[in-house]
Design a protein around this motif. Structure first.
Motif, PDB file in Angstrom:
ATOM      1  N   PHE A 112       0.849  -1.185   0.000  1.00  0.00           N
ATOM      2  CA  PHE A 112       0.000   0.000   0.000  1.00  0.00           C
ATOM      3  C   PHE A 112       0.890   1.243   0.000  1.00  0.00           C
ATOM      4  O   PHE A 112       1.721   1.422   0.900  1.00  0.00           O
ATOM      5  N   TYR A 113       0.717   2.065  -1.029  1.00  0.00           N
ATOM      6  CA  TYR A 113       1.541   3.251  -1.231  1.00  0.00           C
ATOM      7  C   TYR A 113       0.683   4.487  -0.969  1.00  0.00           C
ATOM      8  O   TYR A 113      -0.312   4.711  -1.657  1.00  0.00           O
ATOM      9  N   TRP A 114       1.083   5.273   0.009  1.00  0.00           N
ATOM     10  CA  TRP A 114       0.322   6.441   0.439  1.00  0.00           C
ATOM     11  C   TRP A 114       1.077   7.690  -0.007  1.00  0.00           C
ATOM     12  O   TRP A 114       2.139   8.012   0.535  1.00  0.00           O
ATOM     13  N   TYR A 115       0.537   8.362  -1.023  1.00  0.00           N
ATOM     14  CA  TYR A 115       1.158   9.561  -1.583  1.00  0.00           C
ATOM     15  C   TYR A 115       0.584  10.781  -0.863  1.00  0.00           C
ATOM     16  O   TYR A 115      -0.634  10.977  -0.829  1.00  0.00           O
ATOM     17  N   VAL A 116       1.455  11.573  -0.288  1.00  0.00           N
ATOM     18  CA  VAL A 116       1.013  12.671   0.578  1.00  0.00           C
ATOM     19  C   VAL A 116       1.614  13.985   0.100  1.00  0.00           C
ATOM     20  O   VAL A 116       2.667  14.016  -0.554  1.00  0.00           O
ATOM     21  N   SER A 117       0.940  15.086   0.441  1.00  0.00           N
ATOM     22  CA  SER A 117       1.513  16.408   0.184  1.00  0.00           C
ATOM     23  C   SER A 117       1.688  17.139   1.508  1.00  0.00           C
ATOM     24  O   SER A 117       0.798  17.143   2.359  1.00  0.00           O
ATOM     25  N   THR A 118       2.861  17.708   1.666  1.00  0.00           N
ATOM     26  CA  THR A 118       3.209  18.488   2.843  1.00  0.00           C
ATOM     27  C   THR A 118       4.251  19.507   2.387  1.00  0.00           C
ATOM     28  O   THR A 118       4.299  19.843   1.202  1.00  0.00           O
ATOM     29  N   PHE A 119       5.078  19.989   3.295  1.00  0.00           N
ATOM     30  CA  PHE A 119       6.097  20.961   2.903  1.00  0.00           C
ATOM     31  C   PHE A 119       7.491  20.421   3.196  1.00  0.00           C
ATOM     32  O   PHE A 119       7.678  19.593   4.081  1.00  0.00           O
ATOM     33  N   HIS A 120       8.449  20.897   2.419  1.00  0.00           N
ATOM     34  CA  HIS A 120       9.831  20.419   2.502  1.00  0.00           C
ATOM     35  C   HIS A 120      10.669  21.382   3.326  1.00  0.00           C
ATOM     36  O   HIS A 120      10.545  22.596   3.191  1.00  0.00           O
ATOM     37  N   LYS A 121      11.510  20.806   4.184  1.00  0.00           N
ATOM     38  CA  LYS A 121      12.461  21.642   4.908  1.00  0.00           C
ATOM     39  C   LYS A 121      13.441  22.276   3.927  1.00  0.00           C
ATOM     40  O   LYS A 121      13.772  21.699   2.893  1.00  0.00           O
ATOM     41  N   SER A 122      13.924  23.455   4.249  1.00  0.00           N
ATOM     42  CA  SER A 122      14.936  24.100   3.421  1.00  0.00           C
ATOM     43  C   SER A 122      16.291  23.456   3.702  1.00  0.00           C
ATOM     44  O   SER A 122      16.787  23.474   4.831  1.00  0.00           O
ATOM     45  N   ASP A 123      16.877  22.837   2.675  1.00  0.00           N
ATOM     46  CA  ASP A 123      18.174  22.168   2.827  1.00  0.00           C
ATOM     47  C   ASP A 123      18.872  22.122   1.477  1.00  0.00           C
ATOM     48  O   ASP A 123      18.521  22.867   0.559  1.00  0.00           O
ATOM     49  N   SER A 124      19.824  21.251   1.319  1.00  0.00           N
ATOM     50  CA  SER A 124      20.575  21.158   0.065  1.00  0.00           C
ATOM     51  C   SER A 124      19.745  20.585  -1.071  1.00  0.00           C
ATOM     52  O   SER A 124      20.096  20.733  -2.243  1.00  0.00           O
ATOM     53  N   ILE A 125      18.631  19.916  -0.745  1.00  0.00           N
ATOM     54  CA  ILE A 125      17.773  19.306  -1.762  1.00  0.00           C
ATOM     55  C   ILE A 125      16.749  20.303  -2.267  1.00  0.00           C
ATOM     56  O   ILE A 125      16.440  20.370  -3.463  1.00  0.00           O
ATOM     57  N   SER A 126      16.184  21.094  -1.375  1.00  0.00           N
ATOM     58  CA  SER A 126      15.109  22.002  -1.735  1.00  0.00           C
ATOM     59  C   SER A 126      15.179  23.270  -0.898  1.00  0.00           C
ATOM     60  O   SER A 126      15.647  23.256   0.249  1.00  0.00           O
ATOM     61  N   LYS A 127      14.714  24.348  -1.471  1.00  0.00           N
ATOM     62  CA  LYS A 127      14.619  25.601  -0.737  1.00  0.00           C
ATOM     63  C   LYS A 127      13.326  25.697   0.057  1.00  0.00           C
ATOM     64  O   LYS A 127      13.009  26.746   0.632  1.00  0.00           O
ATOM     65  N   GLY A 128      12.595  24.610   0.097  1.00  0.00           N
ATOM     66  CA  GLY A 128      11.316  24.585   0.791  1.00  0.00           C
ATOM     67  C   GLY A 128      10.171  24.546  -0.196  1.00  0.00           C
ATOM     68  O   GLY A 128      10.339  24.201  -1.363  1.00  0.00           O
TER      69      GLY A 128
END
Length: 318
Positions: A105-121
């Motif tokens: 069972f794959y649960w796809y969710v939306s939330t927010f990303h921490k600001s780090d080397s991968i994403s600016k948020g």
């Protein structure tokens, strides 16, 4: 005689309790319904509004799972997933959808990303996995599947929300999502990797909350739209999952006491059901929403009839 009367009253009370009624979940505030049928049971995945009556924005603590076999009585399996389940995540538990494939069972969710080397948020989409529809769930890949930097057609930071996943008859899986525009991408068979470039398009009136499915060789893209809030539910159809998508109109008008609504569509035990949320519980509102369900009907040509919102909800399945 007295015992007979008591027994009759007890049976009558039990019948009233079993009768489905909108909203179907009343002990907590729920939003963004996502139904899944597995074996003989309908599982319902929802967000959880915890904003106070004085709050002026969303506060969504976690994601809940409920289940039913009769569309009248709902079991709360608790909250097996929250943004805290993802090391990269922060913020609220926005709309999500769980799908089953190959016994997982794959649960796809939306939330927010921490600001780090991968994403600016900004908003991001993650995926959790479990061997059971009720969990426990864990982050499937240890990172976000979609981050804000991967989509640049919109400049606002919350355009990567509201994932819906569809597995076609040939086994190809697709992820759709978006706010302000609709995005789509193929998924690999493992359901946790992208399999090609992201496509972006904007159906008429599209705001957010897409829900994609297939019925009788026709693909449906249902979404929250109408151009401005309060939202309505509109839809398009296509003969190919990649389009072109033909606009078909509005199927659900504004809901009571909430400027958002969110579709979740499923067939179960011979009937079609349309899940959505409104703000009709006592002390409810746009940030304290509640999930409802009503029957859904199609015309002979596959178009969807207008959804009739009711307080009674749907009849129990015997």
């Amino acid at each position: 005689m007295k015992n007979t009367i008591v027994s009759t009253l007890a049976l009558f009370a039990a019948a009233l309790t079993a009768q489905a009624q909108n909203p179907i979940i009343s002990h907590i505030f729920t939003a963004d319904p996502s139904p899944l049928v597995y074996k003989d049971t309908l599982f319902l995945y929802t967000g959880h509004d915890v904003a106070t009556t004085s709050d002026t924005n969303y506060k969504m603590a976690d994601w809940h799972v409920f289940s039913t076999t009769d569309m009248a009585t709902w079991k709360d399996h608790g909250a097996p997933l929250s943004p805290a389940s993802f090391s990269w995540a922060t913020g609220d538990a926005y709309a999500a959808q769980c799908v089953e494939r190959n016994g997982k069972f794959y649960w796809y969710v939306s939330t927010f990303h921490k600001s780090d080397s991968i994403s600016k948020g900004g908003a991001a989409i993650g995926v959790a996995v479990s061997d059971s529809p009720t969990g426990p769930f864990k982050d499937a890949i240890g990172k976000a599947l979609i981050v804000n930097e991967m989509t640049t057609d919109n400049k606002h930071a919350w355009d990567d929300i509201d994932p819906t996943v569809f597995v076609d008859d040939d086994g190809q899986a697709y992820l759709f999502w978006g706010n302000g525009s609709c995005k789509s991408v193929k998924l690999k068979e493992n359901m946790v990797e992208l399999d090609g470039p992201i496509s972006t398009f904007k159906p008429k009136g599209f705001i957010e909350g897409p829900w994609v499915y297939k019925r009788n060789s026709l693909y449906y893209l249902v979404y929250a739209g109408a151009g401005t809030k309060p939202e309505m539910i509109e839809y398009c159809t296509a003969k190919n999952i990649n389009g072109p998508w033909e606009y078909r109109g509005i199927i659900q008008e504004n809901v009571p006491n909430s400027f958002t609504t969110h579709p979740g569509i499923i067939d179960y035990k011979g009937k079609s059901y349309f899940f959505y949320h409104n703000g009709s519980l006592p002390t409810g509102g746009s940030y304290r929403r509640s999930v409802c369900v009503d029957e859904m009907h199609y015309n002979a040509d596959g178009t969807i009839q207008k959804i009739v919102q009711t307080k009674e909800g749907v009849a129990p399945i015997k």
